[in-house]
Write an enzyme that holds these catalytic residues in place. Structure first.
Site, PDB file in Angstrom:
ATOM      1  N   HIS A   1       0.854  -1.200   0.000  1.00 12.38           N
ATOM      2  CA  HIS A   1       0.000   0.000   0.000  1.00 12.38           C
ATOM      3  C   HIS A   1       0.884   1.243   0.000  1.00 12.38           C
ATOM      4  O   HIS A   1       1.385   1.668   1.038  1.00 12.38           O
ATOM      5  CB  HIS A   1      -0.915  -0.038   1.235  1.00 12.38           C
ATOM      6  CG  HIS A   1      -1.859   1.118   1.336  1.00 12.38           C
ATOM      7  ND1 HIS A   1      -2.936   1.110   2.191  1.00 12.38           N
ATOM      8  CD2 HIS A   1      -1.901   2.332   0.717  1.00 12.38           C
ATOM      9  CE1 HIS A   1      -3.588   2.263   2.094  1.00 12.38           C
ATOM     10  NE2 HIS A   1      -2.966   3.026   1.208  1.00 12.38           N
TER      11      HIS A   1
ATOM     12  N   HIS B   1       1.322   5.054  -2.403  1.00  8.99           N
ATOM     13  CA  HIS B   1       0.938   5.919  -3.530  1.00  8.99           C
ATOM     14  C   HIS B   1       2.228   6.512  -4.069  1.00  8.99           C
ATOM     15  O   HIS B   1       2.938   7.205  -3.327  1.00  8.99           O
ATOM     16  CB  HIS B   1      -0.014   7.020  -3.056  1.00  8.99           C
ATOM     17  CG  HIS B   1      -1.247   6.459  -2.410  1.00  8.99           C
ATOM     18  ND1 HIS B   1      -2.414   6.255  -3.098  1.00  8.99           N
ATOM     19  CD2 HIS B   1      -1.461   6.004  -1.149  1.00  8.99           C
ATOM     20  CE1 HIS B   1      -3.308   5.718  -2.286  1.00  8.99           C
ATOM     21  NE2 HIS B   1      -2.754   5.561  -1.092  1.00  8.99           N
TER      22      HIS B   1
ATOM     23  N   GLU C   1     -10.900   3.821   6.362  1.00  9.60           N
ATOM     24  CA  GLU C   1      -9.803   4.672   6.849  1.00  9.60           C
ATOM     25  C   GLU C   1     -10.464   5.772   7.682  1.00  9.60           C
ATOM     26  O   GLU C   1     -10.318   5.817   8.898  1.00  9.60           O
ATOM     27  CB  GLU C   1      -9.029   5.274   5.660  1.00  9.60           C
ATOM     28  CG  GLU C   1      -7.883   6.198   6.065  1.00  9.60           C
ATOM     29  CD  GLU C   1      -7.207   6.881   4.861  1.00  9.60           C
ATOM     30  OE1 GLU C   1      -7.783   6.908   3.761  1.00  9.60           O
ATOM     31  OE2 GLU C   1      -6.083   7.412   5.058  1.00  9.60           O
TER      32      GLU C   1
ATOM     33  N   ASP D   1       2.020   4.016   2.859  1.00  8.80           N
ATOM     34  CA  ASP D   1       0.999   4.892   2.273  1.00  8.80           C
ATOM     35  C   ASP D   1       1.614   6.049   1.462  1.00  8.80           C
ATOM     36  O   ASP D   1       1.691   5.963   0.244  1.00  8.80           O
ATOM     37  CB  ASP D   1       0.061   5.410   3.370  1.00  8.80           C
ATOM     38  CG  ASP D   1      -1.329   5.749   2.871  1.00  8.80           C
ATOM     39  OD1 ASP D   1      -1.627   5.494   1.700  1.00  8.80           O
ATOM     40  OD2 ASP D   1      -2.137   6.279   3.661  1.00  8.80           O
ATOM     41  N   ASP D   2       2.015   7.114   2.149  1.00  8.06           N
ATOM     42  CA  ASP D   2       2.609   8.289   1.478  1.00  8.06           C
ATOM     43  C   ASP D   2       3.843   8.706   2.285  1.00  8.06           C
ATOM     44  O   ASP D   2       3.805   9.711   3.013  1.00  8.06           O
ATOM     45  CB  ASP D   2       1.593   9.437   1.445  1.00  8.06           C
ATOM     46  CG  ASP D   2       0.339   9.066   0.672  1.00  8.06           C
ATOM     47  OD1 ASP D   2       0.370   9.089  -0.573  1.00  8.06           O
ATOM     48  OD2 ASP D   2      -0.668   8.724   1.321  1.00  8.06           O
TER      49      ASP D   2
HETATM   50  N1  ADE Z   1      -4.306   9.089  -1.648  1.00  8.19           N
HETATM   51  C1  ADE Z   1      -3.057   9.101  -1.191  1.00  8.19           C
HETATM   52  N2  ADE Z   1      -3.009   8.713   0.078  1.00  8.19           N
HETATM   53  C2  ADE Z   1      -4.277   8.415   0.449  1.00  8.19           C
HETATM   54  C3  ADE Z   1      -4.886   7.943   1.628  1.00  8.19           C
HETATM   55  N3  ADE Z   1      -4.192   7.684   2.739  1.00  8.19           N
HETATM   56  N4  ADE Z   1      -6.217   7.766   1.644  1.00  8.19           N
HETATM   57  C4  ADE Z   1      -6.939   8.016   0.551  1.00  8.19           C
HETATM   58  N5  ADE Z   1      -6.412   8.461  -0.590  1.00  8.19           N
HETATM   59  C5  ADE Z   1      -5.091   8.648  -0.645  1.00  8.19           C
HETATM   60 ZN    ZN Z   2      -3.503   4.935   0.709  1.00 10.10          ZN
END
Ligand code: ADE
Ligand code: ZN
Length: 336
Positions: A14, A16, A197, A275-276
């Site tokens: 997971h 992005h 989430e 995630d990011d």
């Molecule tokens: N796009 C990038 N990170 C995200 C996240 N944590 N939740 C939803 N969309 C996303």
């Molecule tokens: Zn995400």
């Protein structure tokens, strides 16, 4: 423990790719492409990373990716991340990409696909890092637009492993995308979706029932619905949990209050992910270390979580076998 967690072969399910854009590269690409950002320095960019919730993060995230224009930009973005990830013991990366966000800025599907493909080839040959690609749809945009993006990606089908669903969750239930996900299934693509989430457990059910997802991204609110937890456990559904993301987006106030230990206790099949990472204070190793500090988990627990990711990843069976072997070679004393 740090050495152990670093050496653990970690598969990241997971991520992005636009969320791996570090401030230094953001500034460099802004300069290279003549893009004006509302920040004068790397420090100012970092200062903007103080989020209240998912929406306040997404504003900054979409702004940041405006520096990406050419195939080389996408290649640089992904390679920059793959190098960092490999250096902290990541062996497999599955990246979401948000094509609609780029198409809307006039960047062609071919451009981003070509750049990511070059980086993926280099990751395999230069870093022994396997990768997968998840075409993600923006759930706060119309389903027709998502379907259009999917059709535009059909010439690149060979490069795709799955479709996903991301962006602002509340008010945008998964069912809105049932037709798009059905088309993805017809094309032979696997399905995953962000659910639970910030959104309610009902969205997790809907993702399972109407989108036929094999994995749920986040899913941390499942504990609010006992019957759902039982279903997720019985069906061994994989949840891709992102501890530092949940902390930075205030899904939880403190990591010690995160539902992860209770989710483990409930017998759910979990994985840890970043995630990011450029926006949330760290990559895979930082997420593993933060869990060690907050929950005091044993090596055995971390090994189990790493194993779940290897089993659930989109990879060849040859690669899976190789990663299983690497994991099995980790020395874990009984109960340690
Ligand atoms: N796009 C990038 N990170 C995200 C996240 N944590 N939740 C939803 N969309 C996303
Ligand atoms: Zn995400």
């Amino acid at each position: 423990m740090r050495d152990f967690l670093k050496a653990l072969p970690k598969a990241e399910l997971h991520l992005h790719i636009e969320g791996t854009l570090e401030p230094e590269l953001m500034m460099a690409l802004a300069e290279r492409n003549g893009v004006t950002l509302p920040y004068a320095s790397v420090e100012e960019v970092r200062a903007a990373y103080d989020f209240e919730d998912l929406a306040s993060f997404l504003d900054v995230y979409f702004q940041g990716m405006s520096v990406l224009h050419t195939a080389r930009d996408f290649e640089d973005l992904a390679m920059d991340y793959f190098r960092r990830a490999a250096a902290e013991g990541v062996v497999h990366v599955e990246m979401h990409v948000d094509p609609q966000a780029h198409l809307a800025r006039g960047v062609a599907m071919d451009t981003l696909m070509e750049g990511l493909e070059r980086a993926r080839r280099r990751a395999a040959s230069e870093l022994d890092l396997s990768t997968a690609l998840i075409l993600a749809f923006l759930r706060d945009r119309p389903a027709e637009e998502a379907l259009e993006a999917l059709e535009q990606a059909v010439p690149h089908l060979e490069r795709l492993d799955a479709v996903g669903l991301d962006s602002a969750e509340v008010g945008h239930p998964p069912g809105k995308f049932a037709v798009v996900f059905r088309r993805a299934a017809e094309l032979g693509l696997a399905r995953v979706a962000h659910a639970g989430e910030e959104g309610p457990p009902a969205y997790i059910r809907e993702a399972l029932d109407r989108l036929d997802v094999c994995r749920v991204d986040h899913g941390v609110r499942c504990l609010e619905d006992e019957a759902l937890v039982e279903r997720l456990r019985a069906e061994a559904r994989v949840l891709t949990v992102c501890p530092l993301s949940n902390l930075r987006l205030k899904v939880v106030e403190r990591l010690e209050a995160h539902p992860l230990p209770a989710m483990l206790e409930a017998g759910l099949t979990l994985t840890l992910n970043s995630d990011d990472p450029a926006y949330f204070g760290g990559g895979m190793l930082d997420n593993f270390l933060a869990c060690e500090r907050a929950f005091g988990w044993s090596r055995e627990t971390f090994t189990r979580l790493a194993g779940n990711a290897i089993e659930a990843g989109f990879m060849s069976e040859t690669r899976r076998d190789a990663l299983r072997e690497r994991l099995a070679a980790m020395q874990v004393p009984p109960g340690g």
